[in-house]
Design a protein around this motif. Structure first.
Motif, mmCIF file in Angstrom:
data_model
loop_
_atom_site.group_PDB
_atom_site.id
_atom_site.type_symbol
_atom_site.label_atom_id
_atom_site.label_comp_id
_atom_site.label_asym_id
_atom_site.label_seq_id
_atom_site.Cartn_x
_atom_site.Cartn_y
_atom_site.Cartn_z
ATOM 1 N N LEU A 159 -18.354 11.593 -6.154
ATOM 2 C CA LEU A 159 -19.378 12.485 -6.679
ATOM 3 C C LEU A 159 -19.562 13.647 -5.711
ATOM 4 O O LEU A 159 -19.984 13.460 -4.564
ATOM 5 C CB LEU A 159 -20.699 11.739 -6.875
ATOM 6 N N VAL A 160 -19.194 14.847 -6.163
ATOM 7 C CA VAL A 160 -19.400 16.062 -5.383
ATOM 8 C C VAL A 160 -20.769 16.621 -5.746
ATOM 9 O O VAL A 160 -21.021 16.957 -6.908
ATOM 10 C CB VAL A 160 -18.298 17.102 -5.657
ATOM 11 N N ALA A 161 -21.637 16.659 -4.766
ATOM 12 C CA ALA A 161 -23.014 17.080 -5.030
ATOM 13 C C ALA A 161 -23.065 18.563 -5.373
ATOM 14 O O ALA A 161 -22.318 19.365 -4.808
ATOM 15 C CB ALA A 161 -23.887 16.802 -3.816
ATOM 16 N N THR B 9 0.830 -1.207 0.000
ATOM 17 C CA THR B 9 0.000 0.000 0.000
ATOM 18 C C THR B 9 0.863 1.254 0.000
ATOM 19 O O THR B 9 1.896 1.307 0.669
ATOM 20 C CB THR B 9 -0.923 0.022 1.232
ATOM 21 N N ALA B 10 0.430 2.249 -0.769
ATOM 22 C CA ALA B 10 1.063 3.567 -0.779
ATOM 23 C C ALA B 10 -0.030 4.628 -0.807
ATOM 24 O O ALA B 10 -1.122 4.404 -1.349
ATOM 25 C CB ALA B 10 1.992 3.726 -1.981
ATOM 26 N N SER B 11 0.254 5.785 -0.220
ATOM 27 C CA SER B 11 -0.714 6.888 -0.166
ATOM 28 C C SER B 11 -0.261 8.019 -1.073
ATOM 29 O O SER B 11 0.933 8.204 -1.317
ATOM 30 C CB SER B 11 -0.881 7.396 1.268
ATOM 31 N N ALA B 12 -1.221 8.773 -1.548
ATOM 32 C CA ALA B 12 -0.923 9.919 -2.411
ATOM 33 C C ALA B 12 -1.830 11.074 -2.035
ATOM 34 O O ALA B 12 -3.021 10.878 -1.764
ATOM 35 C CB ALA B 12 -1.119 9.550 -3.880
ATOM 36 N N VAL B 13 -1.252 12.287 -2.014
ATOM 37 C CA VAL B 13 -1.997 13.511 -1.737
ATOM 38 C C VAL B 13 -1.746 14.471 -2.901
ATOM 39 O O VAL B 13 -0.593 14.723 -3.264
ATOM 40 C CB VAL B 13 -1.554 14.153 -0.412
ATOM 41 N N PHE B 14 -2.809 14.998 -3.471
ATOM 42 C CA PHE B 14 -2.682 15.848 -4.653
ATOM 43 C C PHE B 14 -2.809 17.323 -4.286
ATOM 44 O O PHE B 14 -3.400 17.682 -3.260
ATOM 45 C CB PHE B 14 -3.742 15.474 -5.687
ATOM 46 N N VAL B 15 -2.271 18.157 -5.142
ATOM 47 C CA VAL B 15 -2.316 19.597 -4.943
ATOM 48 C C VAL B 15 -3.773 20.063 -4.942
ATOM 49 O O VAL B 15 -4.561 19.645 -5.795
ATOM 50 C CB VAL B 15 -1.519 20.315 -6.052
ATOM 51 N N PRO B 16 -4.175 20.902 -3.994
ATOM 52 C CA PRO B 16 -5.571 21.366 -3.939
ATOM 53 C C PRO B 16 -5.972 22.115 -5.203
ATOM 54 O O PRO B 16 -5.151 22.758 -5.869
ATOM 55 C CB PRO B 16 -5.583 22.291 -2.712
ATOM 56 N N PHE B 17 -7.248 22.016 -5.525
ATOM 57 C CA PHE B 17 -7.800 22.734 -6.675
ATOM 58 C C PHE B 17 -9.168 23.274 -6.298
ATOM 59 O O PHE B 17 -9.846 22.749 -5.405
ATOM 60 C CB PHE B 17 -7.897 21.820 -7.905
ATOM 61 N N SER B 18 -9.578 24.336 -6.973
ATOM 62 C CA SER B 18 -10.844 24.990 -6.660
ATOM 63 C C SER B 18 -12.009 24.207 -7.258
ATOM 64 O O SER B 18 -11.964 23.769 -8.412
ATOM 65 C CB SER B 18 -10.847 26.421 -7.206
ATOM 66 N N MET B 19 -13.065 24.038 -6.458
ATOM 67 C CA MET B 19 -14.259 23.334 -6.924
ATOM 68 C C MET B 19 -15.468 23.924 -6.212
ATOM 69 O O MET B 19 -15.866 23.489 -5.133
ATOM 70 C CB MET B 19 -14.143 21.838 -6.661
ATOM 71 N N ALA B 20 -16.044 24.957 -6.827
ATOM 72 C CA ALA B 20 -17.168 25.653 -6.212
ATOM 73 C C ALA B 20 -18.486 24.937 -6.456
ATOM 74 O O ALA B 20 -19.404 25.007 -5.639
ATOM 75 C CB ALA B 20 -17.254 27.084 -6.744
ATOM 76 N N GLN B 21 -18.596 24.256 -7.581
ATOM 77 C CA GLN B 21 -19.837 23.571 -7.936
ATOM 78 C C GLN B 21 -19.657 22.060 -7.809
ATOM 79 O O GLN B 21 -18.604 21.565 -7.436
ATOM 80 C CB GLN B 21 -20.245 23.950 -9.363
ATOM 81 N N GLY B 22 -20.734 21.334 -8.141
ATOM 82 C CA GLY B 22 -20.669 19.882 -8.090
ATOM 83 C C GLY B 22 -19.941 19.307 -9.292
ATOM 84 O O GLY B 22 -19.633 20.002 -10.263
ATOM 85 N N GLY B 23 -19.663 18.016 -9.235
ATOM 86 C CA GLY B 23 -18.980 17.342 -10.333
ATOM 87 C C GLY B 23 -18.468 15.988 -9.890
ATOM 88 O O GLY B 23 -18.697 15.550 -8.759
ATOM 89 N N VAL B 24 -17.783 15.309 -10.804
ATOM 90 C CA VAL B 24 -17.234 13.978 -10.536
ATOM 91 C C VAL B 24 -15.717 14.070 -10.508
ATOM 92 O O VAL B 24 -15.084 14.444 -11.500
ATOM 93 C CB VAL B 24 -17.672 12.957 -11.612
#
Length: 627
Positions: free
Chosen positions: A298-300, A263-278
């Motif tokens: 799924l971001v509502a 097992t390995a973990s990964a953290v990604f650079v933050p990004f803006s997401m004001a609305q919903g999406g996948v």
């Protein structure tokens, strides 16, 4: 033969030895073969055991691994068809007329076809088995097999309580609950291992996302990647939103050890997401199993809010709120609003707006207040604030997005002295103008002046601020992502009451039409595949449901031995061994010997007849000559 022997005895001494005769040898051989057949000899052979058979076919996620140009499930079905041909294909090596049933299992078991002796029906049923991505559990399959094979009344037709059908298991051995099961007395199980134990699979085990802070729209994605191989694996992982790539990162995943996935973990650079999406994570590169190479969240979309409003005098706030997409907007006077707050009725609304309303107390809720300071200890100390202009804003706060504060001029307000628990969103030249407070179940954005005592209502930033503040307060505490559904569960969804049917499209393109019930809901399941399921009614997609692969199915190493209870069963490349009867072969050879004996006899008899005819005609010619 015997006539010839008697003539020899008559012509010679009664004790004369018989001359060698091929006919005698053939008849003695036939006699020995008849005696051999009467003894009913048999030898151990490779034909299936007689009686009933239950074919158990594993169709769980790990069986979707691609090998030799096809999946493991394809190979399992071909081997099962070969077994059916051996059992019911006819011929001396076929089964003895028993029946066979087929059960497919993953996280649930399904009877593909009940007991039958029809070879064609069995083959068709086996080839119709469809792949699932669920976990592998055999308990329910064994219960079904026993329910169909056990007969507690021995007087009835069928298998008695002390007899069981032969179980034929086709699987890669990655069955989660096989160790908790046990064979009952009299049961026999044959295991046929499917697939290779040398494959290396890398998959996404878990995916999660959260906002950097409650007041931020930046989202950060966290992944857990697993490796089933015996060596370290390096893979490129891509993050996308609604199919648009946002970033890619290479991850080194350690090898598995003692049957435990690396097992390995990964953290990604933050990004803006004001609305919903996948949000979707994808492993790039070749891999023997593609079902766990993607994981989705799924971001509502922002929900439509209900707002309770009270303002004194001109309807400044109402004018802005009328232009917002709200589920409900109710306006009351200040006294009624105070009564609703005290009684708790106001908590049924997502956001409470008030301008110049003096509250006696604030109960649990989310408030956007203008003018009079709220009745909180943190805002208890204040004096009248003189006119000022705005200087510094906390622009990273969601309520302050697109707010141009430089042009705002205030003639008077309230200079509140607060402590460190209160966050200042807008600082003026003389006193703070906008505050943010949260504590004891209360979330408040407080504007320390009446908008009518400023030029703010005439500026574009005013409706932007109200929209941002209402959306932010109304969404506080809502989960960023929808609750994850698992394979094997059902998809439920609410639709408009005038909708009659909903089309559900699975990740492999298959479509299912589901009727809407009288309450405007649909229910469909169990879900069998991981990936995005699209719900469509009318002429467009209206909703998406994300299903991710269970991490247990990422282990695809084929197992050569399985332990069921206290019994260890090795994989067999042949069908269940039984005994081959030899007497039919002996009788068949007897027939051949008798045919050979008849042919030899005819040759001998035919030769004497031709000689007798030749002698007869020559004697007749001599008599004519004498005459």
């Amino acid at each position: 033969l015997w006539v010839s022997a008697v003539e020899d005895l008559h012509a010679n001494s009664p004790f004369q030895r018989l001359r060698p005769s091929l006919l005698l040898v053939l008849q003695l051989l036939a006699l020995l073969l008849v005696i051999f057949a009467l003894m009913q000899p048999q030898i151990e052979g490779g034909s299936p055991r007689a009686g009933k058979h239950v074919i158990l076919i594993d169709r769980s996620g790990s069986m979707s691994a691609d090998e030799k140009g096809g999946t493991r499930l394809d190979e399992a079905k071909e081997q099962a068809v070969d077994l059916v041909n051996t059992l019911h294909g006819g011929g001396i090596f076929a089964g003895s007329g028993g029946e066979t049933m087929v059960i497919a299992f993953s996280d649930y078991a399904e009877i593909v076809i009940p007991f039958t002796d029809s070879q064609q029906q069995l083959e068709t049923a086996i080839r119709s088995i469809r792949q699932t991505h669920g976990k592998s559990s055999i308990e329910e399959a064994l219960k079904l097999a026993r329910a169909y094979t056990t007969n507690v009344d021995p007087e009835q037709e069928g298998i008695a309580s002390n007899e069981f059908a032969q179980l034929e298991l086709f699987s890669d051995g990655q069955i989660a609950d096989i160790g908790q099961q046990a064979l009952q007395r009299g049961e026999q199980l044959s295991y046929y291992s499917i697939g290779s134990n040398l494959l290396q699979n890398v998959g996404v085990s878990t995916i999660a996302a959260k906002r950097i802070s409650e007041s931020s729209e930046d989202v950060q994605v966290f992944l857990s990647i697993v490796n089933s191989g015996n060596s370290e694996a390096k893979r490129d992982i891509e993050i996308s939103v609604d199919g648009i790539p946002l970033g890619i990162q290479q991850i080194a995943v350690p090898p598995s050890l003692d049957g435990i996935l690396g097992t390995a973990s990964a953290v990604f650079v933050p990004f803006s997401m004001a609305q919903g999406g996948v949000i979707q994570a994808t492993i790039r590169g070749d891999d023997p199993m593609i079902m766990d190479d993607k994981a989705s969240l799924l971001v509502a979309p922002p929900k439509e809010l209900s707002v309770l409003l009270a303002e004194d005098g001109i309807s400044v706030l109402r004018t802005v709120l009328d232009g917002m997409p709200l589920a409900e907007l109710r306006q009351v006077n200040g006294q009624l609003l105070q009564n609703m707050v005290v009684s708790g009725e106001a908590s049924n609304f997502d956001v409470i707006l008030a301008r110049n309303v003096s509250f006696n107390e604030l109960k649990r809720g989310r408030y956007l207040l203008f003018g009079t300071p709220p009745p909180l200890d943190e805002f208890a100390n204040y004096v009248k604030g003189d006119g000022q202009v705005m200087l510094v804003a906390k622009e990273d706060h969601p309520a302050m997005r697109f707010v141009r504060f430089e042009d705002i001029v205030v003639t008077e307000g309230h200079h509140v002295v607060t402590d460190a628990n209160v966050e200042i969103l807008l600082e003026g030249s003389s006193w703070p103008a906008i505050y943010h407070y949260k504590g004891n179940g209360v979330q408040t954005i407080y504007v320390a002046f009446d908008p009518l005592n400023s030029n703010w209502p005439y500026l574009r930033s005013f409706p932007f601020f109200i929209f941002n503040a209402v959306q932010y307060l109304g969404r506080i505490g809502d989960p960023l992502t929808e609750m994850a559904r698992e394979i094997g569960q059902s998809i439920t969804h609410e639709v408009e009451l005038d909708t009659k049917t909903v089309t559900i499209e699975e990740p492999d393109g298959r479509e299912h039409i589901v009727d809407v019930d009288m309450h405007g809901q649909i229910s469909w399941g169990p879900v069998r595949l991981s990936g995005l399921h699209h719900l469509r009614w009318g002429d467009q997609n209206h909703s998406v449901v994300a299903i991710n692969c269970p991490s247990e199915e990422s282990m695809i190493e084929s197992v050569r031995k399985i332990s069921i209870g206290a019994q260890t069963i090795e994989s067999s490349d042949r069908w269940s061994r039984s005994y081959i009867q030899l007497w039919p072969w002996a009788l068949g050879i007897v027939l051949l010997v008798l045919l050979l004996e008849w042919w030899v006899y005819q040759q001998k008899v035919g030769g004497r007849g031709r000689n007798a005819i030749a002698t007869f005609w020559s004697g007749k010619n001599k008599i004519r000559g004498i005459r």
